[in-house]
Each structure stands twice: as C-alpha cells, then as structure tokens.
Design a protein around this motif. Structure first.
Motif, PDB file in Angstrom:
ATOM      1  N   LYS A 140       0.775  -1.184   0.052  1.00 43.22           N
ATOM      2  CA  LYS A 140      -0.215   0.091   0.415  1.00 43.22           C
ATOM      3  C   LYS A 140       0.607   1.646   0.081  1.00 43.22           C
ATOM      4  O   LYS A 140       0.583   2.256  -0.202  1.00 43.22           O
ATOM      5  N   SER A 141       2.375   0.888   0.652  1.00 44.24           N
ATOM      6  CA  SER A 141       3.183   2.317   0.484  1.00 44.24           C
ATOM      7  C   SER A 141       3.722   2.587  -0.979  1.00 44.24           C
ATOM      8  O   SER A 141       4.479   2.464  -0.230  1.00 44.24           O
ATOM      9  N   GLY A 142       3.319   2.022  -1.481  1.00 41.39           N
ATOM     10  CA  GLY A 142       4.478   1.725  -2.711  1.00 41.39           C
ATOM     11  C   GLY A 142       5.514   1.222  -3.385  1.00 41.39           C
ATOM     12  O   GLY A 142       6.172   1.366  -4.301  1.00 41.39           O
ATOM     13  N   VAL A 143       5.437   0.066  -2.181  1.00 39.12           N
ATOM     14  CA  VAL A 143       6.751  -0.735  -2.102  1.00 39.12           C
ATOM     15  C   VAL A 143       6.519  -1.664  -2.847  1.00 39.12           C
ATOM     16  O   VAL A 143       5.228  -2.830  -2.969  1.00 39.12           O
ATOM     17  N   ALA A 144       7.845  -2.015  -4.193  1.00 37.19           N
ATOM     18  CA  ALA A 144       7.266  -3.482  -4.703  1.00 37.19           C
ATOM     19  C   ALA A 144       8.059  -4.298  -3.835  1.00 37.19           C
ATOM     20  O   ALA A 144       9.047  -4.455  -4.458  1.00 37.19           O
ATOM     21  N   VAL A 145       6.539  -5.104  -3.812  1.00 37.69           N
ATOM     22  CA  VAL A 145       7.286  -6.449  -2.822  1.00 37.69           C
ATOM     23  C   VAL A 145       7.643  -7.336  -3.009  1.00 37.69           C
ATOM     24  O   VAL A 145       8.729  -8.601  -2.289  1.00 37.69           O
ATOM     25  N   LYS A 146       7.183  -7.876  -4.002  1.00 37.96           N
ATOM     26  CA  LYS A 146       7.969  -9.106  -4.567  1.00 37.96           C
ATOM     27  C   LYS A 146       9.021  -8.398  -4.895  1.00 37.96           C
ATOM     28  O   LYS A 146      10.359  -9.877  -4.491  1.00 37.96           O
ATOM     29  N   LYS A 147       9.500  -7.809  -5.553  1.00 42.04           N
ATOM     30  CA  LYS A 147      11.163  -8.015  -5.626  1.00 42.04           C
ATOM     31  C   LYS A 147      12.045  -7.166  -4.778  1.00 42.04           C
ATOM     32  O   LYS A 147      12.958  -7.681  -4.931  1.00 42.04           O
ATOM     33  N   MET A 148      11.271  -6.883  -3.596  1.00 44.78           N
ATOM     34  CA  MET A 148      12.240  -6.691  -2.604  1.00 44.78           C
ATOM     35  C   MET A 148      12.591  -7.745  -1.664  1.00 44.78           C
ATOM     36  O   MET A 148      13.435  -8.216  -1.484  1.00 44.78           O
ATOM     37  N   ASN A 149      11.340  -9.183  -1.852  1.00 48.46           N
ATOM     38  CA  ASN A 149      11.363  -9.723  -0.843  1.00 48.46           C
ATOM     39  C   ASN A 149      12.546 -10.913  -1.703  1.00 48.46           C
ATOM     40  O   ASN A 149      13.170 -11.528  -0.314  1.00 48.46           O
ATOM     41  N   LEU A 150      12.095 -10.484  -3.510  1.00 52.67           N
ATOM     42  CA  LEU A 150      13.012 -11.530  -3.824  1.00 52.67           C
ATOM     43  C   LEU A 150      14.671 -11.273  -3.443  1.00 52.67           C
ATOM     44  O   LEU A 150      15.831 -12.000  -3.696  1.00 52.67           O
ATOM     45  N   TRP A 151      15.352  -9.567  -3.568  1.00 51.26           N
ATOM     46  CA  TRP A 151      16.343  -9.741  -3.359  1.00 51.26           C
ATOM     47  C   TRP A 151      17.033  -9.451  -2.529  1.00 51.26           C
ATOM     48  O   TRP A 151      18.258  -9.989  -1.549  1.00 51.26           O
ATOM     49  N   VAL A 152      16.244  -9.443  -1.228  1.00 51.71           N
ATOM     50  CA  VAL A 152      16.338  -9.623   0.013  1.00 51.71           C
ATOM     51  C   VAL A 152      16.732 -10.677   0.545  1.00 51.71           C
ATOM     52  O   VAL A 152      17.667 -11.729   1.541  1.00 51.71           O
ATOM     53  N   PHE A 153      15.708 -11.453   0.303  1.00 53.91           N
ATOM     54  CA  PHE A 153      16.581 -13.535  -0.570  1.00 53.91           C
ATOM     55  C   PHE A 153      17.270 -13.654  -0.681  1.00 53.91           C
ATOM     56  O   PHE A 153      18.222 -14.249  -0.508  1.00 53.91           O
ATOM     57  N   VAL A 154      17.887 -12.857  -1.358  1.00 55.30           N
ATOM     58  CA  VAL A 154      18.676 -13.651  -2.553  1.00 55.30           C
ATOM     59  C   VAL A 154      20.384 -12.933  -1.749  1.00 55.30           C
ATOM     60  O   VAL A 154      21.193 -13.585  -1.918  1.00 55.30           O
ATOM     61  N   LEU A 155      20.174 -11.224  -1.220  1.00 51.70           N
ATOM     62  CA  LEU A 155      21.444 -11.071  -0.668  1.00 51.70           C
ATOM     63  C   LEU A 155      21.117 -12.003   1.045  1.00 51.70           C
ATOM     64  O   LEU A 155      22.827 -11.442   1.581  1.00 51.70           O
ATOM     65  N   THR A 156      20.675 -12.473   1.539  1.00 47.16           N
ATOM     66  CA  THR A 156      20.888 -13.031   2.566  1.00 47.16           C
ATOM     67  C   THR A 156      21.307 -13.908   2.340  1.00 47.16           C
ATOM     68  O   THR A 156      22.592 -14.591   2.745  1.00 47.16           O
ATOM     69  N   ALA A 157      21.188 -15.512   0.990  1.00 48.91           N
ATOM     70  CA  ALA A 157      21.415 -16.070   0.876  1.00 48.91           C
ATOM     71  C   ALA A 157      23.035 -16.390   0.982  1.00 48.91           C
ATOM     72  O   ALA A 157      24.177 -16.589   0.634  1.00 48.91           O
ATOM     73  N   LEU A 158      23.182 -14.826  -0.166  1.00 52.34           N
ATOM     74  CA  LEU A 158      24.529 -14.542  -0.448  1.00 52.34           C
ATOM     75  C   LEU A 158      26.202 -14.303   0.188  1.00 52.34           C
ATOM     76  O   LEU A 158      26.784 -14.925   0.695  1.00 52.34           O
ATOM     77  N   LEU A 159      25.167 -13.579   1.624  1.00 49.37           N
ATOM     78  CA  LEU A 159      26.379 -13.505   2.440  1.00 49.37           C
ATOM     79  C   LEU A 159      26.431 -14.014   3.354  1.00 49.37           C
ATOM     80  O   LEU A 159      27.385 -14.886   3.899  1.00 49.37           O
TER      81      LEU A 159
END
Length: 320
Positions: A219-238
């Motif tokens: 509702k605040s305008g965040v691309a939730v799907k894209k952000m969740n995917l990036w957060v997952f990828v960076l968590t896994a990477l680190l």
C-alpha cells in the motif's frame, strides 16, 4: 537517553572499539607481542603478527559483518525475531561440499576451497528458491522449505561424519563449530559483501516499510515481490560466503540485529552500518578468546559465540 546509551549507539564508538579489538587481537596469542614490535620488520614476532594473526583478524571482522547483516535481512523477510541466517538451509550446501572435500583428502588451495563451499551454498539457494517461489516469494513457505532442507543436509553431514576416519573427523567437527584458523580473507567476499551493503543502504527506506508487513509495504508503493526476492538473494549470498569461509558459526546473526535495534532503533539506514561494526566486533572478540583462553590450544570460535551469545540473548529478551 543517558550518556552511556548515547555513546553505545554512536557509530564512532563502535568504530573505535573495532580498531582497539583489532590491535589487541594482533598483540595477544601463544606469543605475546609488544605494540612497538608491530612496526619492526626485524622483530621476531613481526611475521607471526602480519602473516598469521592479521589475516585471521580481517577474516573474523568480515565474516561477523556478513552474518550480522544476513541476520538482519532474514528477520525482516520472515518477520520472525528468532530467525537467523542458517534458517534458509543454504549453509548446509557449503558444509556438505566442504566436508566432502576434507573427507576425500583433496589438496585444494584456500581460494578453491572457498569457491567450492560457495558453489554448494548457491546450489542450495537455487533449490530453495525453486521450491519457494511461486509467482512471488512466500516467507512462510520459504521458512518451512529452509528448515526441511537444513534437516536434509544435516543427514548428509551426519553420514559423512560417520564414514570419516581419524584426523578427518576432528577437522570436520572443528570446521562445523566455526574455524578461522587457516582461512585467508577472500577478495571476492569483501567485494560482494560491500556491493550488497551499498545496495541495501540505498534501499533502506523500502526495507523500513517492508519490516512493517507486506500488505502495508504494498500500500506504501514498495514493489514487495521484487524486494523480498532481493532480500532473500542477498541473505543467501552473505550467508553462503560466511559459511564457505569459516564454517557454521552460531548466534552472530541472531543476537546482533536485536542488540543493534536496541541501540539505534529500527531504521535500516542506521541498522546496516551498525550491524557491520557490531558483528565484526563480536566475532573478533570471540575468535580472540578462542585462540588465547587455552593457548597454545585453539578452540572453535563457535564455542565462544555460544558462550557469549546465550546470556546476551536471554538478557536482550528480558529487555524487549
């Protein structure tokens, strides 16, 4: 906020503390070194400090920073304060590959050993993503699949340990509890970790909104799907890089985000740099204790992260 809280929440305080801990870690060990000998190439301890201790110090700081930021991200992603980086199960991929390398007696260089574990984690990440991504990344499905994969990798690791022999078992167990003894700092890890943190810092506002729930973020305008995917990828990477470099070290990614939130609040613009510094300090302190408490015998660093982490977490839990 009193004066003590103000200093504890200051990034400069933790930066100075990190430098102090790094200096102290260089000076102590099986052979105590005078600070003046750090700059004397002809001093007998010069090689010990800069060829053995210094790479280990840098390694501890980088691994601690990566695990802390990964813990911050995974807690944001699954909206669970008890989540830690190993919840994804990707650490099992690195552990399985590197234990197989040890068991087969392959004489890989440190860089190739790191890359083999990193590849194992990435394969586990791809598998987890394949299982959990159905048009969007669902945190509840991600959590369940990660736990199941972790149990699966644990079974494989148990099989490897049960078939290993003699000295191999000791090496494997030492590595599974966290080992910074022989690893050298990885340039790839430093570069990728730096780029990941820069990206996260630039999207700190979106992470703040996302932490309040996916519906609110949408509702605040965040691309939730894209952000969740990036957060997952960076968590896994680190997490992948940290495990490939130093084994499975517990409690860093669990307690540091909690501690940092108490110090600076919930804004990711503050949380990200503070997690880097506090995580680096924590693991460096634990590793220094691991190699000095029973010197010249060296203990797994994971023993001391648990010894420090358990009472700290219980204290933090009472404060919340």
């Amino acid at each position: 906020m009193d004066l003590t809280d103000h200093w504890a929440s200051s990034i400069w305080f933790w930066l100075v503390l990190l430098l102090v801990l790094m200096t102290g870690s260089l000076l102590v060990g099986s052979v105590t070194t005078n600070i003046s000998q750090l700059w004397q190439p002809d001093a007998p301890q010069f090689a010990v400090v800069w060829e053995l201790r210094f790479p280990r110090v840098i390694n501890a700081v980088v691994v601690g920073a990566c695990l802390s930021v990964a813990g911050l991200l995974i807690q944001n992603l699954v909206k669970n304060p008890l989540a830690d980086p190993y919840l994804l199960g990707v650490s099992g991929g690195a552990a399985t590959v590197q234990l197989l390398v040890i068991m087969m007696g392959l004489s890989l260089s440190q860089s190739w050993l790191f890359l083999s574990g990193f590849l194992g984690s990435l394969l586990a990440t791809v598998l987890l993503l394949k299982l959990s991504y159905l048009g969007e990344l669902r945190p509840n499905k991600l959590t369940l699949n990660g736990v199941v994969l972790a149990f699966g990798f644990a079974a494989v690791i148990s099989f490897v340990l049960s078939t290993a022999q003699g000295q191999q078992i000791k090496s494997m167990m030492f590595w599974l509890m966290g080992d910074l003894s022989f690893a050298r700092p990885s340039l790839l890890m430093v570069v990728l970790g730096f780029l990941a943190c820069v990206w996260l810092y630039r999207h700190a506002r979106s992470l703040d909104v996302l932490a309040r729930g996916d519906l609110f973020a949408a509702k605040s305008g965040v691309a939730v799907k894209k952000m969740n995917l990036w957060v997952f990828v960076l968590t896994a990477l680190l997490t992948s890089m940290a495990v490939a470099q130093a084994g499975t070290i517990g409690f860093v990614g669990l307690i540091i985000p909690h501690l940092v939130r108490m110090l600076v609040g919930h804004r990711h613009r503050d949380l990200i740099p503070m997690c880097l510094l506090v995580g680096g300090c924590f693991l460096l302190l634990a590793d220094t204790l691991a190699r000095t408490v029973l010197s010249p015998v060296q203990l797994p660093v994971g023993v001391f992260t648990a010894i420090i982490g358990v009472p700290v977490f219980l204290w933090l839990n009472r404060k919340v």
